[in-house]
Write a protein that holds these residues in place. Structure first.
Motif, short mmCIF file in Angstrom:
data_model
loop_
_atom_site.label_atom_id
_atom_site.label_comp_id
_atom_site.label_asym_id
_atom_site.label_seq_id
_atom_site.Cartn_x
_atom_site.Cartn_y
_atom_site.Cartn_z
N ILE A 159 0.85 -1.19 0.00
CA ILE A 159 0.00 0.00 0.00
C ILE A 159 0.88 1.24 0.00
CG2 ILE A 159 -1.72 1.32 1.31
CD1 ILE A 159 -2.77 -1.25 2.46
N SER A 160 0.52 2.23 -0.80
CA SER A 160 1.25 3.50 -0.81
C SER A 160 1.06 4.23 0.51
CB SER A 160 0.77 4.38 -1.97
OG SER A 160 1.32 5.68 -1.86
N ALA A 161 2.17 4.74 1.07
CA ALA A 161 2.11 5.49 2.33
C ALA A 161 1.37 6.81 2.18
CB ALA A 161 3.53 5.74 2.86
N GLU A 162 1.22 7.26 0.92
CA GLU A 162 0.53 8.53 0.66
C GLU A 162 -0.91 8.33 0.19
OE1 GLU A 162 2.12 11.25 1.43
OE2 GLU A 162 3.96 10.15 1.89
N GLY A 163 -1.32 7.07 0.03
CA GLY A 163 -2.65 6.79 -0.51
C GLY A 163 -3.74 6.78 0.55
N PRO A 164 -4.98 6.64 0.13
CA PRO A 164 -6.13 6.69 1.05
C PRO A 164 -6.19 5.51 2.02
CG PRO A 164 -6.84 6.05 -1.15
CD PRO A 164 -5.41 6.47 -1.27
N HIS A 165 -5.45 4.42 1.74
CA HIS A 165 -5.50 3.25 2.61
C HIS A 165 -4.22 3.08 3.41
CE1 HIS A 165 -9.26 1.90 0.72
NE2 HIS A 165 -8.72 2.26 -0.42
N ALA A 166 -3.46 4.15 3.56
CA ALA A 166 -2.18 4.08 4.26
C ALA A 166 -2.33 3.63 5.71
CB ALA A 166 -1.49 5.45 4.21
N GLY A 167 -3.47 3.90 6.30
CA GLY A 167 -3.69 3.53 7.70
C GLY A 167 -4.33 2.18 7.88
N TRP A 168 -4.31 1.34 6.87
CA TRP A 168 -4.96 0.03 6.93
C TRP A 168 -4.46 -0.79 8.12
CZ3 TRP A 168 -3.03 -5.04 5.08
CH2 TRP A 168 -4.05 -6.01 5.06
N ASN A 169 -5.38 -1.44 8.84
CA ASN A 169 -5.02 -2.13 10.08
C ASN A 169 -4.86 -3.64 9.93
OD1 ASN A 169 -7.59 -3.12 9.80
ND2 ASN A 169 -8.42 -2.22 11.68
N GLY A 170 -4.89 -4.15 8.71
CA GLY A 170 -4.66 -5.58 8.50
C GLY A 170 -5.90 -6.40 8.25
N ASP A 171 -7.08 -5.80 8.33
CA ASP A 171 -8.34 -6.51 8.07
C ASP A 171 -8.68 -6.38 6.59
OD1 ASP A 171 -10.84 -7.58 7.93
OD2 ASP A 171 -11.71 -6.37 9.53
N ARG A 217 4.20 -2.78 -9.68
CA ARG A 217 4.84 -2.11 -8.56
C ARG A 217 4.77 -0.59 -8.70
NH1 ARG A 217 8.51 -6.60 -9.19
NH2 ARG A 217 9.86 -5.38 -10.56
N LYS A 218 4.94 -0.10 -9.91
CA LYS A 218 4.91 1.35 -10.14
C LYS A 218 3.52 1.91 -9.84
CE LYS A 218 7.40 4.87 -11.33
NZ LYS A 218 8.59 5.23 -10.53
N CYS A 219 2.49 1.18 -10.21
CA CYS A 219 1.12 1.65 -9.95
C CYS A 219 0.85 1.74 -8.45
CB CYS A 219 0.12 0.71 -10.61
SG CYS A 219 0.07 0.86 -12.42
N VAL A 220 1.39 0.80 -7.68
CA VAL A 220 1.22 0.85 -6.23
C VAL A 220 1.98 2.06 -5.67
CG1 VAL A 220 1.65 -0.33 -4.05
CG2 VAL A 220 0.87 -1.63 -6.03
N GLU A 221 3.20 2.28 -6.15
CA GLU A 221 3.99 3.41 -5.70
C GLU A 221 3.29 4.74 -5.98
OE1 GLU A 221 7.75 2.94 -7.62
OE2 GLU A 221 8.39 1.28 -6.34
N LEU A 222 2.57 4.81 -7.08
CA LEU A 222 1.86 6.03 -7.46
C LEU A 222 0.52 6.18 -6.73
CD1 LEU A 222 2.55 6.00 -11.31
CD2 LEU A 222 3.57 7.54 -9.62
N PHE A 238 10.22 -2.35 -4.15
CA PHE A 238 9.39 -1.17 -3.98
C PHE A 238 10.22 -0.01 -3.44
CE2 PHE A 238 5.97 -4.38 -3.69
CZ PHE A 238 5.05 -3.83 -4.58
N GLY A 239 9.77 1.20 -3.74
CA GLY A 239 10.37 2.39 -3.17
C GLY A 239 9.94 2.58 -1.72
N SER A 240 10.56 3.54 -1.04
CA SER A 240 10.28 3.78 0.38
C SER A 240 8.86 4.28 0.62
CB SER A 240 11.27 4.80 0.94
OG SER A 240 11.20 6.02 0.20
N GLU A 241 8.16 4.70 -0.45
CA GLU A 241 6.80 5.22 -0.29
C GLU A 241 5.75 4.12 -0.19
OE1 GLU A 241 7.75 5.42 -4.78
OE2 GLU A 241 8.78 5.43 -2.85
N VAL A 242 6.18 2.84 -0.26
CA VAL A 242 5.24 1.72 -0.18
C VAL A 242 5.43 0.98 1.13
CG1 VAL A 242 4.61 -0.51 -1.19
CG2 VAL A 242 5.08 1.44 -2.68
N ILE A 243 4.30 0.71 1.80
CA ILE A 243 4.30 -0.05 3.04
C ILE A 243 3.87 -1.49 2.72
CG2 ILE A 243 3.34 -0.24 5.37
CD1 ILE A 243 2.59 2.74 5.15
#
Length: 285
Positions: A159-171, A217-222, A238-243
């Motif tokens: 998940i992208s750290a800058e995307g809308p799901h960055a705070g996903w809790n694992g569910d 991978r690029k689409c996830v990074e973006l 992945f780049g550092s922007e992906v969790i």
């Protein structure tokens, strides 16, 4: 009966299509139809049931195809074994997963045995004629093949750290409305994405699909979507922007499949052993 005639019949029996067999051998479809018809006349039995737009191998045809295929593999193996020194020849690979890992092994192998040619195809039908080794996740079409486990790796959600799901809790259920990015429909990751989401109670919304792992991978990074990924195979990609969120207990097993009865050249055995050694070493690093 001629060897080429029997090879054409066996290919048509596997593919279920005279047209595909004709394309494989580079001849008109009428050539395959006539070849099979002559074989049936010689045997005195019908091997295929003809329909307006298709052919179907019947019971007698299935028995004959199984015996002939086994005989052809034995004959081809006998011919190959006479001159097999392991220093030359070809290794035909079907690589349906772990492409980066396999291609690293290909590079290492070529440096050690430069006179051996390696032919690779990806995301294709593994039962097609001619593959020495098939690298694939679990595949029902290969249930009668010999196999050795290559890898067992944990799955994760990227998940992208800058995307809308960055705070996903694992569910996984929280990703029901999320766009997914995945490899093509023939891949194990596409199947596993649908399997795991289905177990969570929803069908994933596949927004982007590509046979190119780099593009996925690029689409996830973006931030264009989330993706189910294998941790070992894609580590460091992945780049550092992906969790990467590991999914406890969720694994993908990768196997090396070998066709039963097919002679495995020494160079193919050497590549198989090198690939397994490479994976074992890389897992320890």
């Amino acid at each position: 009966m001629e060897l080429l005639q029997l090879r054409k019949f066996c290919h048509a029996a596997r593919s279920g299509s005279f047209a595909r067999t004709a394309e494989y051998f580079g001849v008109p479809p009428s050539d395959i139809s006539q070849t099979v018809r002559r074989l049936e006349e010689e045997l005195g039995v019908q091997l295929f049931d003809r329909h307006p737009n298709a052919v179907t191998l019947n019971g007698r045809g299935a028995i004959f195809a199984q015996r002939v295929q086994q005989s052809l593999l034995t004959l081809e193996g006998a011919v190959t074994s006479v001159t097999d020194d392991g220093e030359s020849g070809e290794v035909h690979l079907c690589v349906n997963c772990n492409r980066r890992v396999v291609m690293t092994a290909v590079e290492q192998f070529h440096r050690r045995w430069p006179n051996v040619n390696l032919r690779t195809r990806t995301l294709c039908d593994p039962t097609e004629e001619g593959f020495d080794l098939i690298i694939s996740a679990e595949d029902a079409s290969l249930e009668h093949y010999h196999r050795q486990k290559l890898l067992s790796e944990q799955l994760a959600i990227a998940i992208s750290a800058e995307g809308p799901h960055a705070g996903w809790n694992g569910d996984l259920r929280q990703l029901e409305t999320a766009p997914f990015v995945t490899i093509g429909e023939k891949s194990s990751m596409y199947r596993l994405t649908h399997q795991l989401c289905g177990e969570a109670g929803f069908i994933p919304r596949v927004a982007i699909q590509s046979d190119d792992p780099y593009y996925v991978r690029k689409c996830v990074e973006l931030g264009l979507g989330v993706a189910l990924v294998p941790l070992f195979s894609w580590q460091g990609q992945f780049g550092s922007e992906v969790i990467l969120h590991p999914l406890p207990g969720q694994l993908r097993d990768t196997w090396i499949y070998m066709a039963p009865g097919r002679y495995l050249p020494l160079c193919a055995r050497r590549f198989r052993d090198l690939l397994m050694e490479h994976c074992a070493t890389a897992r320890k690093e």
